[in-house]
Design a protein around this motif. Structure first.
Motif, PDB file in Angstrom:
ATOM      1  N   GLY A 125       0.800  -1.214   0.000  1.00 17.98           N
ATOM      2  CA  GLY A 125       0.000   0.000   0.000  1.00 17.98           C
ATOM      3  C   GLY A 125       0.830   1.260   0.000  1.00 17.98           C
ATOM      4  O   GLY A 125       2.052   1.246  -0.101  1.00 17.98           O
ATOM      5  N   VAL A 170      -0.947   7.360   3.542  1.00 16.93           N
ATOM      6  CA  VAL A 170      -1.962   8.383   3.290  1.00 16.93           C
ATOM      7  C   VAL A 170      -1.323   9.748   3.036  1.00 16.93           C
ATOM      8  O   VAL A 170      -1.862  10.549   2.262  1.00 16.93           O
ATOM      9  CB  VAL A 170      -3.001   8.431   4.432  1.00 16.93           C
ATOM     10  CG1 VAL A 170      -2.399   8.984   5.710  1.00 16.93           C
ATOM     11  CG2 VAL A 170      -4.215   9.238   4.026  1.00 16.93           C
ATOM     12  N   MET A 199     -10.777   8.729   1.839  1.00 20.41           N
ATOM     13  CA  MET A 199     -10.293   7.367   2.028  1.00 20.41           C
ATOM     14  C   MET A 199     -11.262   6.573   2.894  1.00 20.41           C
ATOM     15  O   MET A 199     -11.454   5.375   2.672  1.00 20.41           O
ATOM     16  CB  MET A 199      -8.885   7.375   2.624  1.00 20.41           C
ATOM     17  CG  MET A 199      -7.837   8.045   1.736  1.00 20.41           C
ATOM     18  SD  MET A 199      -7.848   7.560  -0.017  1.00 20.41           S
ATOM     19  CE  MET A 199      -7.367   5.851   0.105  1.00 20.41           C
ATOM     20  N   LYS A 213     -12.985   3.175   1.745  1.00 22.08           N
ATOM     21  CA  LYS A 213     -12.851   1.999   2.599  1.00 22.08           C
ATOM     22  C   LYS A 213     -14.219   1.401   2.930  1.00 22.08           C
ATOM     23  O   LYS A 213     -14.426   0.195   2.813  1.00 22.08           O
ATOM     24  CB  LYS A 213     -12.103   2.357   3.878  1.00 22.08           C
ATOM     25  CG  LYS A 213     -11.891   1.185   4.800  1.00 22.08           C
ATOM     26  CD  LYS A 213     -11.169   1.606   6.063  1.00 22.08           C
ATOM     27  CE  LYS A 213     -11.139   0.442   7.031  1.00 22.08           C
ATOM     28  NZ  LYS A 213     -10.667   0.859   8.342  1.00 22.08           N
ATOM     29  N   VAL A 218     -10.928   0.011  -0.961  1.00 23.45           N
ATOM     30  CA  VAL A 218      -9.560   0.021  -0.457  1.00 23.45           C
ATOM     31  C   VAL A 218      -9.489  -0.703   0.885  1.00 23.45           C
ATOM     32  O   VAL A 218     -10.494  -0.829   1.590  1.00 23.45           O
ATOM     33  CB  VAL A 218      -8.980   1.453  -0.308  1.00 23.45           C
ATOM     34  CG1 VAL A 218      -8.887   2.161  -1.647  1.00 23.45           C
ATOM     35  CG2 VAL A 218      -9.766   2.273   0.698  1.00 23.45           C
ATOM     36  N   ALA A 238      -7.286  -0.540   4.443  1.00 24.72           N
ATOM     37  CA  ALA A 238      -6.411   0.322   5.241  1.00 24.72           C
ATOM     38  C   ALA A 238      -5.701  -0.513   6.283  1.00 24.72           C
ATOM     39  O   ALA A 238      -6.311  -1.376   6.915  1.00 24.72           O
ATOM     40  CB  ALA A 238      -7.231   1.413   5.918  1.00 24.72           C
ATOM     41  N   THR A 281      -1.069   5.308   8.223  1.00 28.68           N
ATOM     42  CA  THR A 281      -2.076   4.438   7.620  1.00 28.68           C
ATOM     43  C   THR A 281      -1.716   4.242   6.159  1.00 28.68           C
ATOM     44  O   THR A 281      -1.465   5.215   5.445  1.00 28.68           O
ATOM     45  CB  THR A 281      -3.490   5.044   7.748  1.00 28.68           C
ATOM     46  OG1 THR A 281      -3.774   5.280   9.125  1.00 28.68           O
ATOM     47  CG2 THR A 281      -4.538   4.100   7.163  1.00 28.68           C
ATOM     48  N   TYR A 335      -2.822   2.503   2.448  1.00 25.33           N
ATOM     49  CA  TYR A 335      -3.983   2.070   1.688  1.00 25.33           C
ATOM     50  C   TYR A 335      -3.546   1.321   0.442  1.00 25.33           C
ATOM     51  O   TYR A 335      -2.559   1.670  -0.195  1.00 25.33           O
ATOM     52  CB  TYR A 335      -4.821   3.279   1.253  1.00 25.33           C
ATOM     53  CG  TYR A 335      -5.542   3.939   2.395  1.00 25.33           C
ATOM     54  CD1 TYR A 335      -6.796   3.480   2.804  1.00 25.33           C
ATOM     55  CD2 TYR A 335      -4.990   5.017   3.065  1.00 25.33           C
ATOM     56  CE1 TYR A 335      -7.467   4.080   3.850  1.00 25.33           C
ATOM     57  CE2 TYR A 335      -5.652   5.624   4.114  1.00 25.33           C
ATOM     58  CZ  TYR A 335      -6.892   5.149   4.500  1.00 25.33           C
ATOM     59  OH  TYR A 335      -7.547   5.742   5.542  1.00 25.33           O
ATOM     60  N   ARG A 336      -4.337   0.302   0.122  1.00 23.14           N
ATOM     61  CA  ARG A 336      -4.160  -0.413  -1.145  1.00 23.14           C
ATOM     62  C   ARG A 336      -5.545  -0.775  -1.677  1.00 23.14           C
ATOM     63  O   ARG A 336      -6.517  -0.826  -0.929  1.00 23.14           O
ATOM     64  CB  ARG A 336      -3.285  -1.648  -0.985  1.00 23.14           C
ATOM     65  CG  ARG A 336      -3.890  -2.757  -0.187  1.00 23.14           C
ATOM     66  CD  ARG A 336      -2.925  -3.944  -0.099  1.00 23.14           C
ATOM     67  NE  ARG A 336      -3.531  -5.098   0.486  1.00 23.14           N
ATOM     68  CZ  ARG A 336      -3.642  -5.346   1.776  1.00 23.14           C
ATOM     69  NH1 ARG A 336      -3.171  -4.477   2.656  1.00 23.14           N
ATOM     70  NH2 ARG A 336      -4.216  -6.441   2.211  1.00 23.14           N
ATOM     71  N   ARG A 337      -5.595  -0.998  -2.963  1.00 19.85           N
ATOM     72  CA  ARG A 337      -6.866  -1.365  -3.582  1.00 19.85           C
ATOM     73  C   ARG A 337      -7.306  -2.751  -3.127  1.00 19.85           C
ATOM     74  O   ARG A 337      -6.493  -3.636  -2.932  1.00 19.85           O
ATOM     75  CB  ARG A 337      -6.712  -1.371  -5.103  1.00 19.85           C
ATOM     76  CG  ARG A 337      -6.617   0.013  -5.711  1.00 19.85           C
ATOM     77  CD  ARG A 337      -6.170  -0.038  -7.157  1.00 19.85           C
ATOM     78  NE  ARG A 337      -6.888  -0.966  -7.985  1.00 19.85           N
ATOM     79  CZ  ARG A 337      -7.735  -0.624  -8.958  1.00 19.85           C
ATOM     80  NH1 ARG A 337      -7.940   0.639  -9.225  1.00 19.85           N
ATOM     81  NH2 ARG A 337      -8.323  -1.538  -9.676  1.00 19.85           N
TER      82      ARG A 337
END
Length: 102
Positions: A40, A43, A61, A65, A70, A72, A79, A81-83
């Motif tokens: 990820g 942020v 975000m 989420k 995404v 988290a 933090t 994030y990735r898809r």
């Protein structure tokens, strides 16, 4: 998946652009050495690229989420994030069923 919630999350060009950016980690600066093994994007990098306030990015975000687009993960004060590719595919299949199937 709540399709209405997902559509609401996608009803903003910047949120869609963030999802697009997250497809490829190279759209962001390299991870710090202590974060090199993490999946990820931090942020802070998303905020920097979007040129929006921290509170706006946090809201965006959070919406992505809750919609399931995404994932988290908290690492210390950061933090990342990735898809969520599986949920994105589920959403696309639901839209196809709703809009294209007789």
């Amino acid at each position: 998946m709540d399709v209405d919630n997902a559509l609401s999350a996608l009803n903003n060009p910047m949120r869609r652009r963030i999802l697009e950016w997250l497809k490829d980690r190279s759209n962001f600066p390299p991870a710090l050495p202590e974060h090199a093994g993490l999946e990820g994007v931090c942020v802070a990098y998303i905020q920097e690229k979007a040129k929006l306030s921290q509170s706006t990015i946090s809201t965006y975000m959070g919406l992505l989420k809750r919609a399931g687009f995404v994932i988290a993960e908290r690492h210390g004060q950061w933090t990342f994030y990735r898809r969520n590719e599986e949920n994105i595919q589920t959403f696309l299949a639901a839209m196809q069923d709703e809009l294209l199937k007789p």
